[in-house]
Design an enzyme around this catalytic site. Sequence first.
Site, PDB file in Angstrom:
ATOM      1  N   ARG A 102       6.551  -7.907  -8.622  1.00 17.82           N
ATOM      2  CA  ARG A 102       5.437  -6.954  -8.510  1.00 17.82           C
ATOM      3  C   ARG A 102       5.098  -6.531  -9.925  1.00 17.82           C
ATOM      4  NH1 ARG A 102       4.352  -1.859  -4.587  1.00 17.82           N
ATOM      5  NH2 ARG A 102       3.865  -3.651  -3.264  1.00 17.82           N
ATOM      6  N   HIS A 129      -2.372  -9.255  -3.167  1.00 18.33           N
ATOM      7  CA  HIS A 129      -1.155  -8.785  -2.482  1.00 18.33           C
ATOM      8  C   HIS A 129      -1.005  -9.639  -1.212  1.00 18.33           C
ATOM      9  CE1 HIS A 129       2.091  -6.345  -1.320  1.00 18.33           C
ATOM     10  NE2 HIS A 129       1.469  -5.255  -0.926  1.00 18.33           N
ATOM     11  N   GLN A 132       1.129  -8.840   2.105  1.00 18.84           N
ATOM     12  CA  GLN A 132       0.594  -7.809   2.998  1.00 18.84           C
ATOM     13  C   GLN A 132      -0.296  -8.429   4.079  1.00 18.84           C
ATOM     14  OE1 GLN A 132       1.172  -4.193   2.712  1.00 18.84           O
ATOM     15  NE2 GLN A 132       0.388  -4.401   4.786  1.00 18.84           N
ATOM     16  N   ASP A 220      -7.962   0.978   1.763  1.00 19.33           N
ATOM     17  CA  ASP A 220      -6.837   1.162   0.839  1.00 19.33           C
ATOM     18  C   ASP A 220      -7.197   2.331  -0.076  1.00 19.33           C
ATOM     19  OD1 ASP A 220      -4.522   0.743  -0.657  1.00 19.33           O
ATOM     20  OD2 ASP A 220      -5.271  -1.037  -1.691  1.00 19.33           O
ATOM     21  N   CYS A 260      -2.603  -0.647   4.200  1.00 21.83           N
ATOM     22  CA  CYS A 260      -1.330  -1.205   3.719  1.00 21.83           C
ATOM     23  C   CYS A 260      -0.316  -0.120   3.379  1.00 21.83           C
ATOM     24  CB  CYS A 260      -1.582  -2.105   2.522  1.00 21.83           C
ATOM     25  SG  CYS A 260      -2.260  -1.253   1.080  1.00 21.83           S
ATOM     26  N   ARG A 288       5.957  -6.211   7.630  1.00 19.48           N
ATOM     27  CA  ARG A 288       6.250  -6.766   6.299  1.00 19.48           C
ATOM     28  C   ARG A 288       7.600  -7.482   6.347  1.00 19.48           C
ATOM     29  NH1 ARG A 288       3.991  -4.554   1.790  1.00 19.48           N
ATOM     30  NH2 ARG A 288       4.998  -6.327   0.790  1.00 19.48           N
TER      31      ARG A 288
HETATM   32  N1  NVA Z   1      -4.103  -1.319  -3.985  1.00 18.40           N
HETATM   33  C1  NVA Z   1      -2.818  -0.668  -3.948  1.00 18.40           C
HETATM   34  C2  NVA Z   1      -1.936  -1.305  -2.936  1.00 18.40           C
HETATM   35  C3  NVA Z   1      -0.563  -0.680  -2.795  1.00 18.40           C
HETATM   36  C4  NVA Z   1       0.307  -1.388  -1.815  1.00 18.40           C
HETATM   37  C5  NVA Z   1      -2.194  -0.707  -5.332  1.00 18.40           C
HETATM   38  O1  NVA Z   1      -2.275  -1.759  -5.971  1.00 18.40           O
HETATM   39  O2  NVA Z   1      -1.653   0.295  -5.781  1.00 18.40           O
HETATM   40  N1   CP Z   2       2.032  -1.842   1.144  1.00 21.13           N
HETATM   41  C1   CP Z   2       2.938  -1.913   0.142  1.00 21.13           C
HETATM   42  O1   CP Z   2       3.035  -2.916  -0.566  1.00 21.13           O
HETATM   43  O2   CP Z   2       3.732  -0.813   0.016  1.00 21.13           O
HETATM   44  P1   CP Z   2       4.726  -0.477  -1.191  1.00 21.13           P
HETATM   45  O3   CP Z   2       3.864  -0.194  -2.395  1.00 21.13           O
HETATM   46  O4   CP Z   2       5.482   0.712  -0.711  1.00 21.13           O
HETATM   47  O5   CP Z   2       5.604  -1.674  -1.440  1.00 21.13           O
END
Ligand code: NVA
Ligand code: CP
Length: 302
Positions: A102, A129, A132, A220, A260, A288
Site C-alpha cells: 500500500r 485499489h 476492493q 468514497d 469501501c 475483503r
Molecule cells: N480513496 C481512499 C480509499 C481508502 C480505502 C484513499 O485512498 O484514502
Molecule cells: N477499504 C480499505 O482499504 O480500508 P483500509 O484503508 O482500512 O485498509
Amino acid sequence: MRHFLTLLDVTEEEARHILDRAAIIKRKLKAGESHRPLEGKTLGMIFDKSSTRTRVSFEVGMYQLGGHALFLHSDATQLGRGEPVADSARVLSSMCDGIMIRTYGHNIIQKFAEYSKVPVINGLTDLTHPCQILADVLTFEEHRGSIEGKTVAWIGDGNNMAHSWINGAVSFGYKLKLACPKGYRPDEKLLAAARELGADISRSDDPVIAAHKADLVSTDVWASMGQEEEQTEREKAFAGFCVTEGVMTHANPDALFMHCLPAHRGEEVSAGVIDGPQSVVWDQAENRLHAQKALLEFLLSD
Ligand code: NVA
Ligand code: CP
C-alpha cells in the site's frame, strides 16, 4: 509468476475464477472446514499509508490459508529511510513468497514489481485499489446475483476507487455511470483504455443522472489519504455530491449502497443511507477477507 497491480492484470475469466473460489473458500470457513493451500508461505505487507481492513484481511487471510504475513510499515524499515525500491524488492522477494504493498504513487509498485521475484499485490495506490473491487463484486453478487449487465453508479471523487470501478467494468461487464465534480474527474487515459476494452461507461457531473435506475450506488471519501490538506477546498467542490436518501430514490428500489470505508457520515454519504437498509458496507468489508484469500490462492499456491 503473476502480479496484481490492477484488475486488468488478470483476464475476465481469471477475475471470475477468483470470485468463484472466494465464494467456495468463504463457505468452507463458515462451515469450519480448514483450507490451507499456502502452508509454509509468507506474505510481506508493506504499508506507506494507514489501514484497518486491508492489513487485517491479508494477515488473517494468510493465517487461515496456512501461511504467515509480515507487517512492514515503511517507517520501521529501511524503505522509509530511502533504501531504493528496486533494492528492497530484490531483498524482500528473496525471502517472501508474495508481497502486498500500500503506497502513494503507482510507479512505486510498478518499480517494485519489476524487480520482485515473487507476485506483487496492490493493496492501494493513489491510482487504483483493485482488491476492493473483488470484494465489492462478490458482495453485490451474494445479494443480487450476477453483476454482468447491471448498472453501477459512482458518485464522488474520480480517485483510486473510481478508477478501480472503471477497470471492473471491463472485468465484470457492468455498466458504469460516473458523477464527479469538475476538476475531480477520473484519469482520462485509464477511462479511455477501459472503453477501448469494451467497457460501457458514461460520465456526468450530476449525482441524480448517475443514480438514475442504478442497481448499485457507491461512493468514497472526498479527500483520500495524502490529500488531507485539501479537505476544505474539496468540501466546497463536492457540495451536492453527498449520497443522501433523496439521491437513492432515483436508483432502482432494490439498489444497494456501497462504500469501501472508512466513511465520513454527513460528507460523501448521509448517516441514513450508510446505516440504512440498502447499505451492505459491513458485508463488503468482511468480503475483503474472502476475496483476497482467493486472490492469494490464485497467485501464491503451487
Ligand atoms: N480513496 C481512499 C480509499 C481508502 C480505502 C484513499 O485512498 O484514502
Ligand atoms: N477499504 C480499505 O482499504 O480500508 P483500509 O484503508 O482500512 O485498509
